[in-house]
Design an enzyme around this catalytic site. Sequence first.
Site, PDB file in Angstrom:
ATOM      1  N   SER A  33      43.000  46.807  31.263  1.00 25.65           N
ATOM      2  CA  SER A  33      41.762  46.301  31.862  1.00 25.65           C
ATOM      3  C   SER A  33      41.887  45.996  33.351  1.00 25.65           C
ATOM      4  O   SER A  33      40.889  45.906  34.045  1.00 25.65           O
ATOM      5  CB  SER A  33      41.310  45.029  31.142  1.00 25.65           C
ATOM      6  OG  SER A  33      42.320  44.045  31.223  1.00 25.65           O
ATOM      7  N   ASP A 335      36.909  35.711  34.714  1.00 24.64           N
ATOM      8  CA  ASP A 335      36.381  35.387  33.378  1.00 24.64           C
ATOM      9  C   ASP A 335      37.412  34.736  32.464  1.00 24.64           C
ATOM     10  O   ASP A 335      37.203  34.665  31.264  1.00 24.64           O
ATOM     11  CB  ASP A 335      35.837  36.657  32.711  1.00 24.64           C
ATOM     12  CG  ASP A 335      36.919  37.707  32.491  1.00 24.64           C
ATOM     13  OD1 ASP A 335      38.080  37.457  32.857  1.00 24.64           O
ATOM     14  OD2 ASP A 335      36.604  38.790  31.951  1.00 24.64           O
ATOM     15  N   HIS A 338      40.629  37.958  33.623  1.00 22.47           N
ATOM     16  CA  HIS A 338      40.712  38.940  34.709  1.00 22.47           C
ATOM     17  C   HIS A 338      40.414  38.295  36.061  1.00 22.47           C
ATOM     18  O   HIS A 338      39.746  37.272  36.121  1.00 22.47           O
ATOM     19  CB  HIS A 338      39.718  40.083  34.457  1.00 22.47           C
ATOM     20  CG  HIS A 338      39.879  40.703  33.104  1.00 22.47           C
ATOM     21  ND1 HIS A 338      39.025  40.447  32.062  1.00 22.47           N
ATOM     22  CD2 HIS A 338      40.814  41.551  32.624  1.00 22.47           C
ATOM     23  CE1 HIS A 338      39.421  41.119  30.996  1.00 22.47           C
ATOM     24  NE2 HIS A 338      40.508  41.790  31.299  1.00 22.47           N
TER      25      HIS A 338
END
Length: 363
Positions: A33, A335, A338
């Site tokens: 990610s 968040d 991340h």
Amino acid sequence: MKIRALFLVCCLSSQSVVSTPGRYDAIFNFGDSLSDTGNFVRTRALAFPVIRTLPYGETFFHHATGRCSDGRLVVDFIAEALGLPYLPPYLAVAKGPPVRTGVNFAVAGASAIDSSFFNAQGIVLWTNDSMSVQLGWFKNLKSSLCTTKHECDEYFKKSLFLVGEVGENDYNFPSSFGWTIKQLRHLVPQVVGAITRAVDNLIEEGAVDLMVSGQLPIGCFSLYLVLFQSANKSAYDPRTGCLKAYNAFAKYHNNYLKQELQVLREKYPHARIMYADYYGASISIYRTPKRYGFYGGTLSACCGGGGPYNLNKSAICGQPGSTVCKDPSAFANWDGVHFSESAYHHIAKGLIYGGFTYPPLLA
Ligand SMILES: *[C@@H]1O[C@H](CO)[C@@H](O)[C@H](O)[C@H]1NC(C)=O
Ligand SMILES: *[C@@H]1O[C@H](CO)[C@@H](O)[C@H](O)[C@H]1NC(C)=O
Ligand SMILES: *[C@@H]1O[C@H](CO)[C@@H](O)[C@H](O)[C@H]1NC(C)=O
């Protein structure tokens, strides 16, 4: 737009080089990610559907792209620096005409080790698209990019291969399932093995310039800070508020990786294997946050549903009950899992211009 203007202003004044077009014709990226530009959302993405919608993407793209941030990622800033377009996700272009400037194979939630290893231990991952799956995608795509060995070698000689960041999920998921640091340490040779095997494979396919990433200071991540919250003050680094043991673990992984990369350099003297020190490029954010404009802090998320570090499992960013901060650029943590675009920008500058990639990317 404002951010972009700031980027130009900052870089014109502080560096003579804004971008170095011509050095590479293409970038191929593998990872999770931290660098996925839209593959995971093109799978069913059941584990993390929030990235399909705003506020993901709100700062730069103004819509959700599948990036796990409010804006651009390190891989986007590297593309900008090299004068290349942002990398399209493989799953968006696999069936279309060949994209000659690079493709992104990273998938949010991906592990370095094959997912079957984790599944066998009852650990459920977000995705099965680990490094070996991503390499398979690369091999599929390769036949549309070049045909003869000579043609492929010439093309890949002018391509940059980014391997990682990857490996973090190999530790995140087991930690969430109750594994101790001691157990994680036993995993390191396998995780590093999966990363170096990918590097080896890519070199056999014709890659010459490869940038291989280490781990970030995971002891600063909300995930770990919440999971391993401690009443014992000495568990925390007083300078940063991060968990000392998990940062030490990240360094342990990195040292192991660096040794194995040295082995590969000896095996393939013609290749340029760079180590990207994500730890070094990011730790200053936590030590001197205000220097980088992180007035909102570094450990607590901009977007979340309340509770310690603003990471609430019942209301993660994008879910009902969560709220998003007014100015994401004042937060390093987007968040809870991340970074914000602003933090990625800082890390990217460290990697590209700040001496945190060695040998250096722009040599
Ligand atoms: C991963 O593979 C396992 C075993 O084949 C399967 O049960 C699981 O649903 C897969 N996970 C995802 C996210 O596709
Ligand atoms: C606190 O943690 C330190 C090491 O991090 C350990 O040496 C010490 O025994 C702990 N104290 C308590 C009261 O658990
Ligand atoms: C976490 O989110 C749930 C659902 O919105 C909410 O009821 C709860 O109060 C939140 N917890 C904290 C500590 O804010």
